[in-house]
Design a protein around this motif. Structure first.
Motif, PDB file in Angstrom:
ATOM      1  N   VAL A 130      28.638  10.368  31.127  1.00 53.84           N
ATOM      2  CA  VAL A 130      28.516  11.499  30.208  1.00 53.84           C
ATOM      3  C   VAL A 130      27.209  11.397  29.428  1.00 53.84           C
ATOM      4  N   ALA A 131      26.839  10.170  29.046  1.00 57.69           N
ATOM      5  CA  ALA A 131      25.585   9.963  28.305  1.00 57.69           C
ATOM      6  C   ALA A 131      24.388  10.440  29.116  1.00 57.69           C
ATOM      7  N   PHE A 132      24.405  10.165  30.428  1.00 62.49           N
ATOM      8  CA  PHE A 132      23.299  10.573  31.294  1.00 62.49           C
ATOM      9  C   PHE A 132      23.222  12.094  31.407  1.00 62.49           C
ATOM     10  N   VAL A 133      24.361  12.739  31.641  1.00 62.56           N
ATOM     11  CA  VAL A 133      24.391  14.200  31.776  1.00 62.56           C
ATOM     12  C   VAL A 133      23.905  14.858  30.484  1.00 62.56           C
ATOM     13  N   ALA A 134      24.406  14.368  29.352  1.00 65.68           N
ATOM     14  CA  ALA A 134      23.990  14.938  28.063  1.00 65.68           C
ATOM     15  C   ALA A 134      22.495  14.729  27.836  1.00 65.68           C
ATOM     16  N   SER A 135      21.981  13.556  28.189  1.00 63.26           N
ATOM     17  CA  SER A 135      20.555  13.255  27.985  1.00 63.26           C
ATOM     18  C   SER A 135      19.667  14.154  28.840  1.00 63.26           C
ATOM     19  N   VAL A 136      20.060  14.359  30.091  1.00 61.98           N
ATOM     20  CA  VAL A 136      19.303  15.255  30.967  1.00 61.98           C
ATOM     21  C   VAL A 136      19.283  16.668  30.389  1.00 61.98           C
ATOM     22  N   ALA A 137      20.433  17.105  29.899  1.00 66.21           N
ATOM     23  CA  ALA A 137      20.518  18.439  29.296  1.00 66.21           C
ATOM     24  C   ALA A 137      19.613  18.547  28.079  1.00 66.21           C
ATOM     25  N   TRP A 138      19.576  17.523  27.252  1.00 68.59           N
ATOM     26  CA  TRP A 138      18.735  17.549  26.057  1.00 68.59           C
ATOM     27  C   TRP A 138      17.248  17.566  26.422  1.00 68.59           C
ATOM     28  N   LEU A 139      16.851  16.806  27.437  1.00 64.88           N
ATOM     29  CA  LEU A 139      15.439  16.778  27.832  1.00 64.88           C
ATOM     30  C   LEU A 139      15.004  18.128  28.377  1.00 64.88           C
ATOM     31  N   ILE A 140      15.844  18.735  29.208  1.00 63.83           N
ATOM     32  CA  ILE A 140      15.528  20.066  29.736  1.00 63.83           C
ATOM     33  C   ILE A 140      15.451  21.078  28.600  1.00 63.83           C
ATOM     34  N   TYR A 141      16.402  20.982  27.682  1.00 63.50           N
ATOM     35  CA  TYR A 141      16.410  21.892  26.534  1.00 63.50           C
ATOM     36  C   TYR A 141      15.120  21.752  25.723  1.00 63.50           C
ATOM     37  N   ALA A 142      14.696  20.524  25.471  1.00 67.60           N
ATOM     38  CA  ALA A 142      13.520  20.276  24.629  1.00 67.60           C
ATOM     39  C   ALA A 142      12.265  20.926  25.200  1.00 67.60           C
ATOM     40  N   ILE A 143      12.040  20.776  26.501  1.00 71.04           N
ATOM     41  CA  ILE A 143      10.802  21.320  27.069  1.00 71.04           C
ATOM     42  C   ILE A 143      10.888  22.833  27.256  1.00 71.04           C
ATOM     43  N   LYS A 161      30.462   5.528  23.539  1.00 74.08           N
ATOM     44  CA  LYS A 161      31.693   5.649  24.322  1.00 74.08           C
ATOM     45  C   LYS A 161      31.437   5.642  25.827  1.00 74.08           C
ATOM     46  N   TYR A 162      30.357   6.288  26.259  1.00 75.16           N
ATOM     47  CA  TYR A 162      30.040   6.394  27.686  1.00 75.16           C
ATOM     48  C   TYR A 162      28.622   5.855  27.933  1.00 75.16           C
ATOM     49  N   PRO A 163      28.430   4.557  27.900  1.00 68.24           N
ATOM     50  CA  PRO A 163      27.084   3.984  28.058  1.00 68.24           C
ATOM     51  C   PRO A 163      26.474   4.300  29.428  1.00 68.24           C
ATOM     52  N   PHE A 164      25.155   4.293  29.494  1.00 70.86           N
ATOM     53  CA  PHE A 164      24.445   4.550  30.744  1.00 70.86           C
ATOM     54  C   PHE A 164      24.794   3.502  31.797  1.00 70.86           C
ATOM     55  N   LYS A 165      24.771   3.934  33.045  1.00 69.59           N
ATOM     56  CA  LYS A 165      24.872   2.997  34.154  1.00 69.59           C
ATOM     57  C   LYS A 165      23.467   2.512  34.502  1.00 69.59           C
ATOM     58  N   LYS A 166      23.377   1.344  35.104  1.00 70.19           N
ATOM     59  CA  LYS A 166      22.073   0.749  35.387  1.00 70.19           C
ATOM     60  C   LYS A 166      21.206   1.661  36.253  1.00 70.19           C
ATOM     61  N   ARG A 167      21.799   2.282  37.263  1.00 72.35           N
ATOM     62  CA  ARG A 167      21.011   3.120  38.178  1.00 72.35           C
ATOM     63  C   ARG A 167      20.515   4.403  37.518  1.00 72.35           C
ATOM     64  N   GLU A 168      21.050   4.732  36.337  1.00 78.09           N
ATOM     65  CA  GLU A 168      20.648   5.967  35.666  1.00 78.09           C
ATOM     66  C   GLU A 168      19.401   5.794  34.808  1.00 78.09           C
ATOM     67  N   ILE A 169      19.101   4.566  34.431  1.00 76.66           N
ATOM     68  CA  ILE A 169      17.998   4.332  33.487  1.00 76.66           C
ATOM     69  C   ILE A 169      16.662   4.773  34.064  1.00 76.66           C
ATOM     70  N   ASN A 170      16.365   4.373  35.307  1.00 77.75           N
ATOM     71  CA  ASN A 170      15.091   4.751  35.913  1.00 77.75           C
ATOM     72  C   ASN A 170      14.981   6.261  36.105  1.00 77.75           C
ATOM     73  N   LYS A 171      16.074   6.899  36.529  1.00 77.40           N
ATOM     74  CA  LYS A 171      16.057   8.361  36.694  1.00 77.40           C
ATOM     75  C   LYS A 171      15.720   9.041  35.377  1.00 77.40           C
ATOM     76  N   LEU A 172      16.356   8.579  34.317  1.00 71.73           N
ATOM     77  CA  LEU A 172      16.133   9.184  33.008  1.00 71.73           C
ATOM     78  C   LEU A 172      14.722   8.903  32.506  1.00 71.73           C
TER      79      LEU A 172
END
Length: 406
Positions: free
Chosen positions: A15-28, A112-123
Protein backbone atom coordinates in the motif's frame (compact mmCIF):
# COMPACT_ATOMS: atom_id res chain seq x y z
CA UNK A 1 0.33 -17.28 9.03
CA UNK A 2 -3.11 -15.73 9.22
CA UNK A 3 -5.46 -14.30 6.64
CA UNK A 4 -4.33 -10.65 6.80
CA UNK A 5 -0.63 -11.49 6.68
CA UNK A 6 -1.18 -13.79 3.72
CA UNK A 7 -3.17 -11.16 1.85
CA UNK A 8 -0.55 -8.50 2.46
CA UNK A 9 2.28 -10.80 1.41
CA UNK A 10 0.44 -11.91 -1.73
CA UNK A 11 -0.37 -8.35 -2.78
CA UNK A 12 1.80 -7.45 -5.73
CA UNK A 13 2.71 -4.06 -4.34
CA UNK A 14 2.55 -2.69 -0.82
CA UNK A 15 0.00 0.00 0.00
CA UNK A 16 2.90 2.34 0.80
CA UNK A 17 4.30 1.84 -2.71
CA UNK A 18 0.96 2.44 -4.46
CA UNK A 19 0.32 5.57 -2.40
CA UNK A 20 3.85 6.87 -3.05
CA UNK A 21 3.54 6.38 -6.81
CA UNK A 22 0.22 8.22 -6.74
CA UNK A 23 1.74 11.11 -4.79
CA UNK A 24 4.71 11.43 -7.18
CA UNK A 25 2.44 11.48 -10.23
CA UNK A 26 0.18 13.99 -8.51
CA UNK A 27 3.12 16.27 -7.65
CA UNK A 28 4.43 16.59 -11.20
CA UNK A 29 1.01 16.75 -12.89
CA UNK A 30 -0.28 19.49 -10.59
CA UNK A 31 2.97 21.42 -11.11
CA UNK A 32 2.57 21.48 -14.89
CA UNK A 33 -1.15 22.25 -14.68
CA UNK A 34 -0.47 25.20 -12.39
CA UNK A 35 2.28 26.70 -14.50
CA UNK A 36 0.42 26.39 -17.82
CA UNK A 37 -3.14 27.20 -16.73
CA UNK A 38 -2.63 29.50 -13.75
CA UNK A 39 -5.09 29.85 -10.89
CA UNK A 40 -8.83 29.59 -11.46
CA UNK A 41 -11.91 27.98 -9.94
CA UNK A 42 -11.73 24.80 -12.05
CA UNK A 43 -8.05 24.35 -11.27
CA UNK A 44 -8.84 24.34 -7.56
CA UNK A 45 -10.93 21.17 -7.96
CA UNK A 46 -8.41 19.60 -10.31
CA UNK A 47 -5.87 19.98 -7.53
CA UNK A 48 -7.96 19.02 -4.54
CA UNK A 49 -9.97 16.04 -5.88
CA UNK A 50 -7.00 13.76 -6.71
CA UNK A 51 -5.49 14.57 -3.32
CA UNK A 52 -8.73 13.57 -1.62
CA UNK A 53 -8.83 10.31 -3.59
CA UNK A 54 -5.30 9.39 -2.49
CA UNK A 55 -6.18 10.37 1.07
CA UNK A 56 -9.28 8.12 1.05
CA UNK A 57 -7.18 5.25 -0.33
CA UNK A 58 -4.74 5.65 2.54
CA UNK A 59 -7.50 5.93 5.14
CA UNK A 60 -9.24 2.81 3.81
CA UNK A 61 -6.18 0.64 4.36
CA UNK A 62 -5.34 2.27 7.68
CA UNK A 63 -8.80 1.52 9.07
CA UNK A 64 -9.00 -1.93 7.51
CA UNK A 65 -8.90 -4.76 10.09
CA UNK A 66 -8.15 -2.36 12.92
CA UNK A 67 -9.60 -2.60 16.41
CA UNK A 68 -9.69 1.14 17.13
CA UNK A 69 -9.96 0.64 20.89
CA UNK A 70 -6.68 -1.30 20.91
CA UNK A 71 -4.84 0.22 17.97
CA UNK A 72 -2.91 3.02 19.62
CA UNK A 73 -4.55 5.52 17.26
CA UNK A 74 -5.88 7.69 20.08
CA UNK A 75 -3.92 10.88 19.35
CA UNK A 76 -4.39 10.41 15.61
CA UNK A 77 -8.15 9.96 15.99
CA UNK A 78 -8.42 13.02 18.22
CA UNK A 79 -6.45 15.09 15.73
CA UNK A 80 -8.53 14.03 12.72
CA UNK A 81 -11.82 14.71 14.50
CA UNK A 82 -10.51 18.06 15.73
CA UNK A 83 -9.33 19.23 12.31
CA UNK A 84 -12.67 18.30 10.68
CA UNK A 85 -14.65 20.20 13.31
CA UNK A 86 -12.14 23.03 13.06
CA UNK A 87 -12.71 23.40 9.32
CA UNK A 88 -16.48 23.36 9.79
CA UNK A 89 -16.04 26.23 12.24
CA UNK A 90 -13.71 28.33 10.06
CA UNK A 91 -15.04 27.36 6.62
CA UNK A 92 -11.60 28.21 5.31
CA UNK A 93 -8.26 26.48 4.85
CA UNK A 94 -9.56 23.25 3.28
CA UNK A 95 -6.48 22.71 1.11
CA UNK A 96 -4.16 23.27 4.04
CA UNK A 97 -6.14 20.92 6.27
CA UNK A 98 -6.19 18.22 3.58
CA UNK A 99 -2.44 18.60 3.07
CA UNK A 100 -1.72 18.01 6.75
CA UNK A 101 -4.11 15.05 7.05
CA UNK A 102 -2.77 13.47 3.85
CA UNK A 103 0.80 13.83 5.05
CA UNK A 104 0.12 12.28 8.45
CA UNK A 105 -1.89 9.40 6.99
CA UNK A 106 0.97 8.71 4.58
CA UNK A 107 3.35 8.43 7.55
CA UNK A 108 0.92 5.99 9.16
CA UNK A 109 0.75 3.96 5.93
CA UNK A 110 4.55 3.68 5.89
CA UNK A 111 4.35 2.20 9.41
CA UNK A 112 1.54 -0.25 8.75
CA UNK A 113 2.45 -1.32 5.19
CA UNK A 114 6.24 -0.92 4.83
CA UNK A 115 7.88 -1.04 1.39
CA UNK A 116 9.08 -4.32 -0.01
CA UNK A 117 12.74 -4.55 -1.00
CA UNK A 118 12.00 -4.86 -4.73
CA UNK A 119 9.91 -1.67 -4.62
CA UNK A 120 12.67 0.66 -3.44
CA UNK A 121 14.57 0.82 -6.74
CA UNK A 122 11.36 1.28 -8.75
CA UNK A 123 10.33 4.16 -6.53
CA UNK A 124 13.80 5.67 -6.65
CA UNK A 125 13.87 5.81 -10.46
CA UNK A 126 10.35 7.22 -10.57
CA UNK A 127 11.49 9.92 -8.15
CA UNK A 128 14.46 10.67 -10.43
CA UNK A 129 12.08 10.96 -13.40
CA UNK A 130 9.77 13.36 -11.57
CA UNK A 131 12.70 15.58 -10.55
CA UNK A 132 14.04 15.53 -14.13
CA UNK A 133 10.62 16.59 -15.49
CA UNK A 134 10.60 19.40 -12.95
CA UNK A 135 14.02 20.85 -13.71
CA UNK A 136 13.49 20.37 -17.45
CA UNK A 137 11.11 23.31 -17.35
CA UNK A 138 12.88 25.20 -14.57
CA UNK A 139 13.68 28.89 -14.60
CA UNK A 140 16.90 30.53 -13.40
CA UNK A 141 17.59 34.05 -12.20
CA UNK A 142 18.02 35.11 -15.84
CA UNK A 143 14.49 34.10 -16.93
CA UNK A 144 12.75 34.30 -13.57
CA UNK A 145 9.95 36.41 -15.05
CA UNK A 146 8.91 33.63 -17.43
CA UNK A 147 5.60 32.41 -15.97
CA UNK A 148 5.61 29.28 -18.14
CA UNK A 149 8.59 27.92 -16.22
CA UNK A 150 8.93 26.63 -12.67
CA UNK A 151 10.42 28.82 -10.00
CA UNK A 152 14.14 27.98 -9.50
CA UNK A 153 13.51 27.49 -5.79
CA UNK A 154 11.02 24.70 -6.57
CA UNK A 155 13.55 22.95 -8.81
CA UNK A 156 16.33 23.31 -6.26
CA UNK A 157 14.18 21.82 -3.47
CA UNK A 158 13.32 18.81 -5.64
CA UNK A 159 17.01 18.33 -6.36
CA UNK A 160 17.79 18.61 -2.64
CA UNK A 161 15.32 15.80 -1.88
CA UNK A 162 16.87 13.59 -4.56
CA UNK A 163 20.33 14.45 -3.20
CA UNK A 164 19.35 13.13 0.23
CA UNK A 165 17.79 9.94 -1.13
CA UNK A 166 20.77 9.20 -3.38
CA UNK A 167 23.30 9.79 -0.61
CA UNK A 168 21.50 7.37 1.71
CA UNK A 169 21.09 4.80 -1.08
CA UNK A 170 24.80 5.00 -1.85
CA UNK A 171 25.73 4.54 1.83
CA UNK A 172 23.72 1.30 1.95
CA UNK A 173 24.07 -0.14 -1.56
CA UNK A 174 27.60 1.15 -2.35
CA UNK A 175 26.70 1.56 -6.04
CA UNK A 176 28.31 4.26 -8.18
CA UNK A 177 25.09 5.36 -9.88
CA UNK A 178 23.72 6.71 -6.61
CA UNK A 179 26.90 8.70 -6.00
CA UNK A 180 26.77 10.17 -9.52
CA UNK A 181 23.17 11.32 -9.01
CA UNK A 182 24.16 12.79 -5.64
CA UNK A 183 26.95 14.82 -7.26
CA UNK A 184 24.70 16.03 -10.10
CA UNK A 185 22.00 17.17 -7.68
CA UNK A 186 24.53 19.13 -5.64
CA UNK A 187 26.14 20.74 -8.71
CA UNK A 188 22.76 21.87 -10.05
CA UNK A 189 22.10 23.75 -6.81
CA UNK A 190 24.50 26.40 -8.11
CA UNK A 191 22.54 26.58 -11.37
CA UNK A 192 19.21 27.26 -9.66
CA UNK A 193 20.82 29.25 -6.80
CA UNK A 194 18.49 28.47 -3.92
CA UNK A 195 20.07 29.27 -0.57
CA UNK A 196 17.58 27.15 1.34
CA UNK A 197 17.98 24.05 -0.81
CA UNK A 198 21.78 24.32 -0.92
CA UNK A 199 21.83 24.73 2.85
CA UNK A 200 19.56 21.68 3.13
CA UNK A 201 22.02 19.59 1.10
CA UNK A 202 24.93 20.73 3.26
CA UNK A 203 23.08 20.15 6.54
CA UNK A 204 21.94 16.66 5.56
CA UNK A 205 25.40 15.64 4.34
CA UNK A 206 27.06 16.87 7.55
CA UNK A 207 24.42 15.29 9.79
CA UNK A 208 24.40 12.01 7.88
CA UNK A 209 28.19 11.65 7.98
CA UNK A 210 28.71 13.08 11.47
CA UNK A 211 26.19 10.71 13.06
CA UNK A 212 27.14 7.80 10.77
CA UNK A 213 23.45 7.48 10.06
CA UNK A 214 23.80 4.33 7.94
CA UNK A 215 25.06 2.47 11.03
CA UNK A 216 23.59 4.14 14.07
CA UNK A 217 20.14 4.62 15.52
CA UNK A 218 18.61 7.16 17.90
CA UNK A 219 16.48 6.58 20.95
CA UNK A 220 12.83 7.14 20.13
CA UNK A 221 12.42 9.65 22.97
CA UNK A 222 15.46 11.62 21.81
CA UNK A 223 14.18 11.78 18.22
CA UNK A 224 10.73 12.90 19.44
CA UNK A 225 12.12 15.74 21.55
CA UNK A 226 14.47 16.96 18.80
CA UNK A 227 11.78 17.05 16.09
CA UNK A 228 9.30 18.75 18.42
CA UNK A 229 11.78 21.38 19.63
CA UNK A 230 13.04 22.18 16.13
CA UNK A 231 9.47 22.58 14.90
CA UNK A 232 8.39 24.91 17.69
CA UNK A 233 11.58 26.97 17.41
CA UNK A 234 10.42 28.00 13.94
CA UNK A 235 8.15 30.57 15.60
CA UNK A 236 11.06 32.07 17.53
CA UNK A 237 13.25 32.19 14.42
CA UNK A 238 10.55 34.11 12.52
CA UNK A 239 10.25 36.62 15.35
CA UNK A 240 14.01 37.18 15.68
CA UNK A 241 14.47 37.46 11.90
CA UNK A 242 11.58 39.88 11.32
CA UNK A 243 12.07 42.05 14.39
CA UNK A 244 15.49 41.78 16.04
CA UNK A 245 17.75 41.13 13.01
CA UNK A 246 15.86 43.40 10.62
CA UNK A 247 16.11 46.35 13.00
CA UNK A 248 19.79 45.63 13.74
CA UNK A 249 20.99 45.00 10.15
CA UNK A 250 18.49 46.63 7.82
CA UNK A 251 17.68 45.88 4.20
CA UNK A 252 20.43 45.93 1.56
CA UNK A 253 23.43 45.46 3.87
CA UNK A 254 23.95 41.68 3.63
CA UNK A 255 23.86 39.76 0.33
CA UNK A 256 23.96 35.96 -0.05
CA UNK A 257 24.03 34.31 -3.51
CA UNK A 258 23.21 37.66 -5.08
CA UNK A 259 20.09 38.04 -2.91
CA UNK A 260 19.56 40.34 0.02
CA UNK A 261 19.28 38.69 3.43
CA UNK A 262 15.87 40.31 3.83
CA UNK A 263 13.71 39.48 0.82
CA UNK A 264 10.40 40.72 2.20
CA UNK A 265 9.63 37.87 4.56
CA UNK A 266 10.15 40.17 7.52
CA UNK A 267 7.12 42.25 6.51
CA UNK A 268 4.98 39.16 5.94
CA UNK A 269 6.01 37.71 9.32
CA UNK A 270 5.29 40.97 11.13
CA UNK A 271 1.81 41.05 9.59
CA UNK A 272 1.29 37.38 10.43
CA UNK A 273 2.20 37.89 14.09
CA UNK A 274 -0.38 40.68 14.22
CA UNK A 275 -2.99 38.32 12.75
CA UNK A 276 -2.13 35.64 15.33
CA UNK A 277 -2.65 38.06 18.21
CA UNK A 278 -6.28 38.52 17.21
CA UNK A 279 -6.93 34.85 16.30
CA UNK A 280 -4.72 32.86 18.68
CA UNK A 281 -6.96 29.89 19.48
CA UNK A 282 -8.54 28.93 16.15
CA UNK A 283 -6.65 30.84 13.46
CA UNK A 284 -8.03 32.23 10.20
CA UNK A 285 -7.83 29.28 7.80
CA UNK A 286 -6.38 30.39 4.47
CA UNK A 287 -7.42 34.03 5.01
CA UNK A 288 -3.96 34.97 6.27
CA UNK A 289 -3.26 38.72 6.27
CA UNK A 290 -6.47 39.17 4.28
CA UNK A 291 -6.64 42.96 4.73
CA UNK A 292 -3.17 43.47 3.27
CA UNK A 293 -3.85 41.02 0.43
CA UNK A 294 -6.94 43.00 -0.60
CA UNK A 295 -5.31 46.39 -0.06
CA UNK A 296 -2.23 45.64 -2.18
CA UNK A 297 -3.88 43.11 -4.52
CA UNK A 298 -1.04 40.68 -3.83
CA UNK A 299 -1.63 37.07 -2.74
CA UNK A 300 1.97 36.68 -1.58
CA UNK A 301 1.02 37.94 1.88
CA UNK A 302 -1.02 34.77 2.42
CA UNK A 303 2.15 32.67 2.29
CA UNK A 304 3.76 32.85 5.71
CA UNK A 305 7.04 31.33 4.41
CA UNK A 306 7.46 29.59 7.77
CA UNK A 307 5.75 26.24 8.35
CA UNK A 308 5.23 26.51 12.10
CA UNK A 309 3.97 30.08 11.77
CA UNK A 310 1.66 29.03 8.92
CA UNK A 311 0.10 26.23 10.99
CA UNK A 312 -0.34 28.57 13.95
CA UNK A 313 -1.95 31.42 11.99
CA UNK A 314 -4.10 29.09 9.87
CA UNK A 315 -5.48 26.84 12.60
CA UNK A 316 -4.61 28.36 15.98
CA UNK A 317 -2.73 27.24 19.05
CA UNK A 318 -4.73 24.08 19.85
CA UNK A 319 -4.26 22.66 16.37
CA UNK A 320 -0.60 23.71 16.37
CA UNK A 321 0.06 21.70 19.54
CA UNK A 322 -1.88 18.62 18.36
CA UNK A 323 -0.27 18.59 14.92
CA UNK A 324 3.33 18.87 16.03
CA UNK A 325 2.88 16.34 18.85
CA UNK A 326 1.50 13.82 16.36
CA UNK A 327 4.02 14.70 13.65
CA UNK A 328 6.96 14.32 16.06
CA UNK A 329 5.55 11.04 17.37
CA UNK A 330 5.14 9.51 13.91
CA UNK A 331 8.63 10.53 12.77
CA UNK A 332 10.28 9.31 15.97
CA UNK A 333 8.53 5.92 15.84
CA UNK A 334 8.71 5.26 12.09
CA UNK A 335 10.68 2.03 11.62
CA UNK A 336 11.34 1.80 15.36
CA UNK A 337 12.43 -1.42 17.05
CA UNK A 338 13.07 -2.56 20.59
CA UNK A 339 16.51 -3.42 21.93
CA UNK A 340 16.56 -4.39 25.56
CA UNK A 341 14.29 -2.06 27.46
CA UNK A 342 14.65 0.85 25.04
CA UNK A 343 13.19 1.65 21.65
CA UNK A 344 15.33 2.93 18.79
CA UNK A 345 14.66 4.44 15.39
CA UNK A 346 17.00 4.50 12.33
CA UNK A 347 18.74 7.87 12.32
CA UNK A 348 18.78 8.65 8.56
CA UNK A 349 15.05 9.46 8.18
CA UNK A 350 15.07 11.41 11.46
CA UNK A 351 18.05 13.51 10.33
CA UNK A 352 16.30 14.07 7.00
CA UNK A 353 13.15 15.34 8.69
CA UNK A 354 15.23 17.54 11.02
CA UNK A 355 16.74 19.18 7.94
CA UNK A 356 13.29 19.60 6.36
CA UNK A 357 12.10 21.20 9.60
CA UNK A 358 15.01 23.66 9.50
CA UNK A 359 14.22 24.48 5.85
CA UNK A 360 10.64 25.08 6.94
CA UNK A 361 11.86 28.08 8.93
CA UNK A 362 11.79 29.93 5.59
CA UNK A 363 9.35 27.79 3.60
CA UNK A 364 5.94 26.10 3.91
CA UNK A 365 6.94 22.76 2.41
CA UNK A 366 3.96 20.91 3.90
CA UNK A 367 1.45 23.36 2.42
CA UNK A 368 2.87 23.40 -1.12
CA UNK A 369 1.27 20.79 -3.37
CA UNK A 370 4.46 20.45 -5.36
CA UNK A 371 6.60 19.66 -2.29
CA UNK A 372 4.50 17.95 0.38
CA UNK A 373 4.12 14.71 -1.64
CA UNK A 374 7.80 14.78 -2.63
CA UNK A 375 9.01 15.35 0.94
CA UNK A 376 6.92 12.53 2.39
CA UNK A 377 7.84 10.04 -0.33
CA UNK A 378 11.51 11.00 0.07
CA UNK A 379 11.20 10.34 3.80
CA UNK A 380 9.64 6.94 3.10
CA UNK A 381 12.40 5.95 0.65
CA UNK A 382 15.17 7.09 3.00
CA UNK A 383 13.62 5.12 5.84
CA UNK A 384 13.62 1.98 3.68
CA UNK A 385 17.01 2.31 1.98
CA UNK A 386 18.51 -0.08 4.53
CA UNK A 387 16.77 -2.82 2.53
CA UNK A 388 19.31 -2.14 -0.24
CA UNK A 389 22.17 -3.34 1.95
CA UNK A 390 23.54 -6.61 0.58
CA UNK A 391 25.16 -7.79 3.77
CA UNK A 392 23.18 -8.38 6.92
CA UNK A 393 22.17 -5.11 8.54
CA UNK A 394 23.77 -4.13 11.82
CA UNK A 395 20.35 -3.09 13.05
CA UNK A 396 18.03 -5.77 14.41
CA UNK A 397 15.44 -6.93 11.91
CA UNK A 398 11.93 -5.82 12.65
CA UNK A 399 9.12 -8.32 12.83
CA UNK A 400 6.00 -6.64 11.60
CA UNK A 401 2.88 -7.71 13.43
CA UNK A 402 -0.29 -8.64 11.66
CA UNK A 403 -2.42 -5.95 13.30
CA UNK A 404 -1.28 -2.34 13.26
CA UNK A 405 -0.63 -1.14 16.79
CA UNK A 406 0.45 2.44 15.98
Amino acid sequence: MNRVTTAHTARRHSVAFVASVAWLIYAIVVSYISVFFGENGLLYYIKIVPMLLILFYQLYYLLRDVNVSKSGLNLTTVYFIFIILHYLLLRSGLERAVNLIAMLTCLLVFKKYPFKKREINKLYYLFVLVVFLKILNGATLENLADTTKFNPNECAIHLMLLFCISLVAFAYAKKLRYLIVTAICFALQFYFTSRGALGGCALFFVGFVLFRAWKRAWKVKTAFVIILLLSVLGILVAYIYSTVLFEAIGKGNVTIFGKDLFTGRQKIWQLTFDTIKDNLWFGVGSRVNEATVLEESNRIYRDSHNMALAVLVSFGLLHFILFYLLFSYLISTGGSYKKGKRKYVPSAPVIFMCVITLMNYFEMLFFYKWTMPMVIVAYGIIGSCRLLRKQKSSLPCRTYKRVYVG
